[in-house]
Design an enzyme around this catalytic site. Sequence first.
Site: not given
Ligand code: 13P
Length: 365
Positions: A33, A177, A219, A286-288, A319
């Site tokens: 990043r 998660e 999560k 959030s996943g992108g 993110r």
């Molecule tokens: P994002 O919200 O960017 O998907 O990251 C969450 C996270 O902790 C991934 O393990």
Amino acid sequence: MNTENLITTAKALVADDKGLLAMDESNPTCNKRFAKLNIPQTVEARRAYRELIVTAPGLGESISGVILYDETIRQQKLDGTTFLKVLTKAGIIPGIKVDTGAKDLAAHPGEKITEGLDGLRVRLKEYFQMGARFAKWRAVIAISEGIPSRSCIEANAHALARYAALCQEAGLVPIVEPEVLMDGDHTLERCRVVTEEVLRNVFIQLNCQRVLLEGMILKPNMVLPGLSSPPHQEVKEVGVGEQQYQVRLSDRQPDEERDIDEVADITVKSLWRTVPAAVPGIAFLSGGQSAELASARLNLMNLRFKLQLPWALSFSFARAIQQPALEIWCGQEANIKAAQQALLHRAECNRSARRGEYTAAMEMT
Ligand code: 13P
């Protein structure tokens, strides 16, 4: 196992409409990043960036817990104060990512298994002694032709459950998660089917390993169409509980509005079917998704369903909270204040989304 402490911590992580901030990017992910923004990929740059985050004034007003990485939990501000001390003073509960990453699953091209169970008991003990009170483990499930396989889902669910049981033994609340990835051209419906199957498997394994559901946080991903899927064309009726919402092309809503509608309904429906009421909170990754869409979708779920849900619907974004701030900072000391403001703004938007009070107008301020 101190059941009472686990339950108290789990509840605190989703209390007061606050949410979690994930700043636990591994060094390779953080460097990637940084590279995109021409920020040096050094320990010092990573430290400076994380100092910017943990010292953002008033962060604790919207953030209940922060997820750190092994490098970060040992770091300090330039004045020598440990990040752990800064966070605790701000009323923020420190957490730690403990998996060692998703690796190729043998004999399963395109699929991953998350590693990190070996020696985990010892590492958890150390993190607890340092002050961490919760942990995170991310499993990754890809969607593609013939994927995910049953064996990939079961292996990842099993690892998540073994991790969660070890966490509770050590006094840490496990954030469980299982992420179904957005990559691909699959439909919203396919993501729904896969997400429900994954969550069902995860809870079977959690029960098998005797994980206390009241002392954990789930999560998950939101249920979303694949990133490269064609624009949605169908007329659909989706229902959640006793409520029915019609989503029609003739409604002439802009694509995005319709999408927010459907994602909110289908995500809640999937969680309703698969997540036991004993779990105190669900904190989405959030996943992108763009930061604004993630807030809008979380907002609509809470606006429509909050009073009917057994668990809190919260956020655990990386993110979708950090990205705007990272782009402003760009490694420049002169940009720290503006970057912190952007970070706080996203945290506040998401706290409002937990109350169903987030509006597009908040993005104009
Ligand atoms: P994002 O919200 O960017 O998907 O990251 C969450 C996270 O902790 C991934 O393990």
